[in-house]
Design a protein around this motif. Structure first.
Motif, PDB file in Angstrom:
ATOM      1  N   PRO A   1       0.834  -1.215   0.000  1.00 15.95           N
ATOM      2  CA  PRO A   1       0.000   0.000   0.000  1.00 15.95           C
ATOM      3  C   PRO A   1       0.860   1.252   0.000  1.00 15.95           C
ATOM      4  CG  PRO A   1      -0.013  -1.054   2.155  1.00 15.95           C
ATOM      5  CD  PRO A   1       0.684  -2.005   1.237  1.00 15.95           C
ATOM      6  N   ALA A   2       0.454   2.203  -0.796  1.00 14.73           N
ATOM      7  CA  ALA A   2       1.160   3.480  -0.897  1.00 14.73           C
ATOM      8  C   ALA A   2       0.149   4.602  -0.780  1.00 14.73           C
ATOM      9  CB  ALA A   2       1.902   3.578  -2.236  1.00 14.73           C
ATOM     10  N   PRO A   3       0.536   5.733  -0.219  1.00 18.05           N
ATOM     11  CA  PRO A   3      -0.418   6.838  -0.076  1.00 18.05           C
ATOM     12  C   PRO A   3      -0.809   7.399  -1.440  1.00 18.05           C
ATOM     13  CG  PRO A   3       1.811   7.529   0.499  1.00 18.05           C
ATOM     14  CD  PRO A   3       1.856   6.040   0.335  1.00 18.05           C
ATOM     15  N   ASP A   4      -2.029   7.869  -1.502  1.00 15.82           N
ATOM     16  CA  ASP A   4      -2.511   8.501  -2.722  1.00 15.82           C
ATOM     17  C   ASP A   4      -1.837   9.862  -2.857  1.00 15.82           C
ATOM     18  OD1 ASP A   4      -3.852   9.317  -4.954  1.00 15.82           O
ATOM     19  OD2 ASP A   4      -5.786   9.617  -3.945  1.00 15.82           O
ATOM     20  N   LEU A   5      -1.125  10.054  -3.960  1.00 24.92           N
ATOM     21  CA  LEU A   5      -0.330  11.268  -4.117  1.00 24.92           C
ATOM     22  C   LEU A   5      -1.163  12.476  -4.550  1.00 24.92           C
ATOM     23  CD1 LEU A   5       2.648  12.007  -3.781  1.00 24.92           C
ATOM     24  CD2 LEU A   5       2.944  11.641  -6.244  1.00 24.92           C
ATOM     25  N   ALA A   6      -2.362  12.243  -5.056  1.00 22.61           N
ATOM     26  CA  ALA A   6      -3.158  13.344  -5.616  1.00 22.61           C
ATOM     27  C   ALA A   6      -3.418  14.465  -4.613  1.00 22.61           C
ATOM     28  CB  ALA A   6      -4.468  12.797  -6.179  1.00 22.61           C
TER      29      ALA A   6
ATOM     30  N   ALA B   1       0.048  25.741  -2.153  1.00 20.41           N
ATOM     31  CA  ALA B   1       0.878  26.327  -1.093  1.00 20.41           C
ATOM     32  C   ALA B   1       1.527  27.618  -1.577  1.00 20.41           C
ATOM     33  CB  ALA B   1       1.946  25.330  -0.652  1.00 20.41           C
ATOM     34  N   LYS B   2       1.472  28.664  -0.742  1.00 18.07           N
ATOM     35  CA  LYS B   2       2.031  29.965  -1.077  1.00 18.07           C
ATOM     36  C   LYS B   2       3.196  30.368  -0.177  1.00 18.07           C
ATOM     37  CE  LYS B   2      -1.187  30.655  -4.179  1.00 18.07           C
ATOM     38  NZ  LYS B   2      -0.860  30.625  -5.632  1.00 18.07           N
ATOM     39  N   THR B   3       3.247  29.840   1.033  1.00 16.41           N
ATOM     40  CA  THR B   3       4.262  30.251   1.999  1.00 16.41           C
ATOM     41  C   THR B   3       5.117  29.044   2.389  1.00 16.41           C
ATOM     42  OG1 THR B   3       2.844  29.791   3.913  1.00 16.41           O
ATOM     43  CG2 THR B   3       2.683  31.983   2.892  1.00 16.41           C
ATOM     44  N   PRO B   4       6.306  29.291   2.951  1.00 17.71           N
ATOM     45  CA  PRO B   4       7.122  28.174   3.439  1.00 17.71           C
ATOM     46  C   PRO B   4       6.408  27.325   4.487  1.00 17.71           C
ATOM     47  CG  PRO B   4       8.472  30.132   3.251  1.00 17.71           C
ATOM     48  CD  PRO B   4       7.050  30.561   3.013  1.00 17.71           C
TER      49      PRO B   4
ATOM     50  N   SER C   1       5.891  23.384   4.057  1.00 18.48           N
ATOM     51  CA  SER C   1       6.371  22.442   5.066  1.00 18.48           C
ATOM     52  C   SER C   1       5.264  21.512   5.534  1.00 18.48           C
ATOM     53  CB  SER C   1       6.948  23.222   6.252  1.00 18.48           C
ATOM     54  OG  SER C   1       7.352  22.348   7.274  1.00 18.48           O
ATOM     55  N   THR C   2       4.057  22.046   5.628  1.00 16.06           N
ATOM     56  CA  THR C   2       2.936  21.209   6.059  1.00 16.06           C
ATOM     57  C   THR C   2       2.696  20.059   5.096  1.00 16.06           C
ATOM     58  OG1 THR C   2       1.881  23.093   7.141  1.00 16.06           O
ATOM     59  CG2 THR C   2       0.472  21.217   6.580  1.00 16.06           C
ATOM     60  N   VAL C   3       2.717  20.348   3.813  1.00 12.75           N
ATOM     61  CA  VAL C   3       2.479  19.295   2.818  1.00 12.75           C
ATOM     62  C   VAL C   3       3.632  18.307   2.787  1.00 12.75           C
ATOM     63  CG1 VAL C   3       2.002  18.836   0.394  1.00 12.75           C
ATOM     64  CG2 VAL C   3       1.122  20.915   1.453  1.00 12.75           C
ATOM     65  N   THR C   4       4.856  18.818   2.789  1.00 14.85           N
ATOM     66  CA  THR C   4       6.024  17.944   2.683  1.00 14.85           C
ATOM     67  C   THR C   4       6.120  16.986   3.859  1.00 14.85           C
ATOM     68  OG1 THR C   4       7.202  19.656   1.441  1.00 14.85           O
ATOM     69  CG2 THR C   4       8.529  17.899   2.431  1.00 14.85           C
ATOM     70  N   ASN C   5       5.932  17.511   5.062  1.00  9.56           N
ATOM     71  CA  ASN C   5       6.026  16.648   6.239  1.00  9.56           C
ATOM     72  C   ASN C   5       4.883  15.652   6.301  1.00  9.56           C
ATOM     73  OD1 ASN C   5       8.325  17.403   8.226  1.00  9.56           O
ATOM     74  ND2 ASN C   5       7.573  19.377   7.509  1.00  9.56           N
ATOM     75  N   ALA C   6       3.724  16.022   5.810  1.00 11.15           N
ATOM     76  CA  ALA C   6       2.611  15.074   5.802  1.00 11.15           C
ATOM     77  C   ALA C   6       2.919  13.889   4.893  1.00 11.15           C
ATOM     78  CB  ALA C   6       1.329  15.775   5.343  1.00 11.15           C
ATOM     79  N   LEU C   7       3.520  14.164   3.727  1.00  9.11           N
ATOM     80  CA  LEU C   7       3.862  13.065   2.836  1.00  9.11           C
ATOM     81  C   LEU C   7       4.985  12.204   3.409  1.00  9.11           C
ATOM     82  CD1 LEU C   7       3.614  11.553   0.162  1.00  9.11           C
ATOM     83  CD2 LEU C   7       5.253  13.170  -0.811  1.00  9.11           C
ATOM     84  N   LEU C   8       6.005  12.829   3.967  1.00 10.25           N
ATOM     85  CA  LEU C   8       7.112  12.056   4.547  1.00 10.25           C
ATOM     86  C   LEU C   8       6.628  11.183   5.693  1.00 10.25           C
ATOM     87  CD1 LEU C   8      10.004  14.690   4.546  1.00 10.25           C
ATOM     88  CD2 LEU C   8       9.602  12.818   2.933  1.00 10.25           C
ATOM     89  N   ASP C   9       5.720  11.710   6.518  1.00 11.27           N
ATOM     90  CA  ASP C   9       5.181  10.909   7.626  1.00 11.27           C
ATOM     91  C   ASP C   9       4.364   9.730   7.110  1.00 11.27           C
ATOM     92  OD1 ASP C   9       6.367  12.630   9.377  1.00 11.27           O
ATOM     93  OD2 ASP C   9       4.552  13.820   9.745  1.00 11.27           O
ATOM     94  N   ALA C  10       3.647   9.926   5.984  1.00 10.67           N
ATOM     95  CA  ALA C  10       2.829   8.840   5.450  1.00 10.67           C
ATOM     96  C   ALA C  10       3.681   7.773   4.767  1.00 10.67           C
ATOM     97  CB  ALA C  10       1.802   9.407   4.462  1.00 10.67           C
TER      98      ALA C  10
ATOM     99  N   ALA D   1      13.959  16.118   4.649  1.00  8.18           N
ATOM    100  CA  ALA D   1      13.671  16.832   5.896  1.00  8.18           C
ATOM    101  C   ALA D   1      14.590  18.041   6.054  1.00  8.18           C
ATOM    102  CB  ALA D   1      13.833  15.887   7.080  1.00  8.18           C
ATOM    103  N   ASP D   2      15.850  17.906   5.642  1.00  7.11           N
ATOM    104  CA  ASP D   2      16.785  19.021   5.750  1.00  7.11           C
ATOM    105  C   ASP D   2      16.394  20.158   4.810  1.00  7.11           C
ATOM    106  OD1 ASP D   2      19.300  20.178   6.756  1.00  7.11           O
ATOM    107  OD2 ASP D   2      19.967  19.940   4.679  1.00  7.11           O
ATOM    108  N   ALA D   3      15.904  19.835   3.616  1.00 11.30           N
ATOM    109  CA  ALA D   3      15.450  20.879   2.698  1.00 11.30           C
ATOM    110  C   ALA D   3      14.288  21.655   3.286  1.00 11.30           C
ATOM    111  CB  ALA D   3      15.065  20.240   1.359  1.00 11.30           C
ATOM    112  N   ASP D   4      13.375  20.958   3.932  1.00 13.87           N
ATOM    113  CA  ASP D   4      12.237  21.636   4.557  1.00 13.87           C
ATOM    114  C   ASP D   4      12.697  22.559   5.679  1.00 13.87           C
ATOM    115  OD1 ASP D   4       9.358  22.007   5.185  1.00 13.87           O
ATOM    116  OD2 ASP D   4       9.905  20.913   7.004  1.00 13.87           O
TER     117      ASP D   4
END
Length: 242
Positions: free
Chosen positions: A119-124, A133-136, A140-149, A198-201
């Motif tokens: 099983p893999a998370p739905d990327l859509a 996303a408009k601000t850092p 960060s919210t989107v990136t960390n949510a995907l990494l956590d999933a 994570a370092d890029a974020d």
């Protein structure tokens, strides 16, 4: 016997003229009969042995008979790997996987492995949120949510690759570039990829919330002369301070 006089040549008797020898021409061969190592090996392995005995084919012959890759008469429809394998008399990647699948049929019947993908998370939704996303902070919210999933699945792959690198203890004294070291490096690079993301974020967040000070401004402040404080009131002449 008369001695031939100078300037006089004795007549030479010539026999019948011999036909001129023509160079041997190779017999024409049809285009479909070009020599092919797979065909020749197959014919050798399938031909009966002399004296009515059974021929015991070598492993190479047996492999060729059971798994002929192709008979190359031209390059039309062939991949670069197939053409190279034909000229180097080596196996293609498909050959290796096909032979391994054939030889592991009994093993796979004993050890049932799931055929469905992990099983893999739905990327859509993540891509939709990333586009919006408009601000850092939002990035960060989107990136960390995907990494956590994705982290549990990636950690599972890392654990398997680490175990595969130690299969039958072949990792002991393994040379660089050998299968055990490649498997170990693959597991390490997956972990490295997660750490890099994570370092890029964090760098984006630090640049937004805690930017580094301007070094030029700090340098100018350090070299500028301090302004002395204004002088206080002076006492009147002839009076002493108590």
């Amino acid at each position: 016997m008369q001695t031939p006089r100078p300037g006089h040549h004795s007549p030479i008797r010539h026999g019948p003229a011999l036909p001129r020898r023509q160079p041997r021409q190779p017999a024409p061969r049809p285009s479909h009969a070009r020599a092919d190592p797979h065909r020749s090996c197959a014919l050798i392995a399938q031909s009966p042995a002399p004296n009515g005995t059974e021929r015991n084919p070598s492993p190479h012959h047996d492999r060729t008979v059971l798994n002929p890759d192709f008979e190359l008469y031209d390059n039309v429809g062939r991949t670069a790997e197939q053409i190279r394998a034909y000229h180097t008399r080596s196996a293609t990647t498909n050959d290796l996987y096909r032979w391994a699948k054939r030889d592991a049929q009994a093993f796979r019947a004993q050890h049932r492995l799931p055929d469905e993908a992990l099983p893999a998370p739905d990327l859509a939704p993540y891509l939709t949120a990333l586009t919006a996303a408009k601000t850092p902070a939002e990035f960060s919210t989107v990136t960390n949510a995907l990494l956590d999933a994705a982290e549990p699945l990636l950690n599972t792959v890392v654990d398997y690759l680490a175990a595969a690198a130690q299969w039958r203890r072949q990792n002991r004294g393994a040379a660089p570039g050998s299968p055990p070291t490649l498997l170990r490096d693959a597991a390490s690079r997956i972990k490295t990829a997660l750490a890099m993301a994570a370092d890029a974020d964090l760098q984006l967040l630090r640049a937004h919330y805690d930017p580094p000070p301007d070094l030029d401004v700090l340098t100018q402040q350090a070299h500028s002369k301090p302004v002395p404080p204004p002088p206080g009131p002076q006492p009147a002449p002839g009076r002493t301070r108590n």
